[in-house]
Design an enzyme around this catalytic site. Structure first.
Site, PDB file in Angstrom:
ATOM      1  N   LYS A  42       4.670   3.928  -2.502  1.00 19.19           N
ATOM      2  CA  LYS A  42       5.138   4.349  -0.878  1.00 19.19           C
ATOM      3  C   LYS A  42       6.765   4.209  -0.153  1.00 19.19           C
ATOM      4  O   LYS A  42       7.802   5.344  -0.840  1.00 19.19           O
ATOM      5  CB  LYS A  42       4.059   4.141  -0.281  1.00 19.19           C
ATOM      6  CG  LYS A  42       3.242   5.064  -0.061  1.00 19.19           C
ATOM      7  CD  LYS A  42       2.004   4.763   1.564  1.00 19.19           C
ATOM      8  CE  LYS A  42       0.548   6.018   1.188  1.00 19.19           C
ATOM      9  NZ  LYS A  42      -0.259   4.933   1.485  1.00 19.19           N
ATOM     10  N   GLN A  49      -1.658   2.211   6.311  1.00 17.79           N
ATOM     11  CA  GLN A  49      -2.564   1.424   5.035  1.00 17.79           C
ATOM     12  C   GLN A  49      -3.983   1.315   5.976  1.00 17.79           C
ATOM     13  O   GLN A  49      -4.334   0.700   6.760  1.00 17.79           O
ATOM     14  CB  GLN A  49      -2.038   0.883   4.246  1.00 17.79           C
ATOM     15  CG  GLN A  49      -2.280   0.798   2.829  1.00 17.79           C
ATOM     16  CD  GLN A  49      -2.564   2.319   1.764  1.00 17.79           C
ATOM     17  OE1 GLN A  49      -1.514   2.814   2.870  1.00 17.79           O
ATOM     18  NE2 GLN A  49      -3.276   3.192   1.463  1.00 17.79           N
ATOM     19  N   ASP A  82       0.915  10.665   8.569  1.00 21.57           N
ATOM     20  CA  ASP A  82      -0.327  10.890   7.516  1.00 21.57           C
ATOM     21  C   ASP A  82      -0.910  11.891   8.638  1.00 21.57           C
ATOM     22  O   ASP A  82      -1.908  12.624   7.594  1.00 21.57           O
ATOM     23  CB  ASP A  82      -1.538  10.100   7.713  1.00 21.57           C
ATOM     24  CG  ASP A  82      -1.077   8.841   6.342  1.00 21.57           C
ATOM     25  OD1 ASP A  82      -0.977   9.422   5.480  1.00 21.57           O
ATOM     26  OD2 ASP A  82      -2.137   7.923   6.545  1.00 21.57           O
TER      27      ASP A  82
END
Ligand code: NDP
Length: 295
Positions: A54, A98, A121
């Protein structure tokens, strides 16, 4: 005749190039550099790999990447304080925590603390609710990627029978919402579904997000259907001691029946990070009152 293979790697590369073009335009015209902060707690090897890619792809697209690593023993209060600090930082337009988080931390509480405007997200209940009610929302990246891959071979999804196998908050439910917004007739199947094979056989568009290696067999696929395989499952390889990745669909079988199919790896996987970059650019534009970018 075998199915068309939907090349997620190439489609994701194309999308990242478009994002990079948009970032260059924002820098030139608005002195705006989108920034993505990623929070990693602990040292889960798979998470470390994801976070590294990422960061790398964020920088390659011309954006700023902020990585925050906390130890496995970090308390919930420490993670919440970091999220609050990132919420307040004007250089950060997107925040990603995460998952999975260590057991002492309530993941939902952390996700609920992220500013919905920076929730790249798309897991915050506000964004899930906006998606469900048809309002503009930051939408979960893997589902966005699935729909883009389907549209690569089926530009108009309207009226299609879509079956989504899996109802998780991060894949199954949001992908079903997106398909409903595309005017598909959507069925969501799960572990209690009766006659799953029969349900799958009705699908013009079949999305598999189960987490069970090769569970969906070739004879569950309607001839000519488009199959999007989200599953990433590690299974023993052909050589002793080696492993390989397979999807939730028995690929070789489905390839003989489907009209188009995504491979694993090289299908949905690469789209997830590309869509994360798209969401970060969208969040950055919204932060300074610019219209949504064209990517
Ligand atoms: P979850 O475990 O959260 O959800 C799995 C879903 O599958 C559940 O809704 C479950 O039903 C359903 N299910 C389980 N067993 C069966 C069965 N035998 N028959 C029918 N349905 C079943 O998984 P995720 O949604 O997080 O992920 C799904 C897969 O996608 C995994 O392989 C994951 O690794 C992969 N993934 C890939 C990503 C990518 O970037 N490509 C990103 C995210 C995930 P129930 O609700 O009834 O328990």
């Amino acid at each position: 005749m075998t199915a068309t293979i939907i090349d997620g790697k190439a489609i994701a590369a194309d999308l990242r190039a478009k994002v990079a073009g948009e970032v260059a335009r924002l820098q030139r015209d608005h002195h705006l550099t989108p920034g993505l902060a990623v929070v990693l707690v602990g040292s889960n090897p798979a998470s470390e790999v994801y976070v590294r890619s990422k960061g790398k792809q964020t920088v390659e697209a011309g954006m700023q990447s902020f990585e925050h690593k906390l130890p496995q023993t970090a308390s919930e209060a420490e993670v919440l304080a970091l999220v609050a600090q990132l919420n307040a930082d004007p250089a950060v337009h997107g925040i990603l925590v995460q998952l999975p988080l260590p057991d002492q931390i309530d993941a939902q509480k952390v996700l609920n603390t992220i500013d919905p405007a920076k929730d790249v997200d798309g897991f915050h209940p506000i964004n899930a609710g906006r998606l469900a009610t048809g309002l503009p929302a930051l939408t979960a990246c893997t589902p966005l990627g699935c729909v883009m891959l389907a549209k690569a071979v089926l530009p108009n999804l309207s009226g299609l029978d879509a079956v989504v196998v899996g109802r998780s908050n991060i894949v199954g439910k949001p992908v079903a919402q997106l398909l409903l917004n595309e005017n598909c007739t959507v069925t969501i199947a799960h572990s209690r579904t009766k006659d799953l094979a029969g349900v799958c056989r009705r699908a013009d568009l079949l999305i598999a997000a189960v987490g069970r290696p090769e569970m969906i067999r070739g004879d569950w696929v309607k001839p000519g259907a488009t199959v999007i395989d989200v599953g990433i499952n590690r299974v023993p390889g052909k050589e002793a001691g080696k492993t390989r990745l397979v999807g939730d669909v028995a690929y070789d079988e489905a390839l003989q029946v489907a009209g188009a199919i995504t491979p694993v790896p090289g299908g949905v996987g690469p789209m997830t990070i590309a869509c994360l970059l798209v969401n970060t650019v969208r969040a950055a534009c919204a932060a300074i009152g610019l219209p949504a970018p064209s990517v």
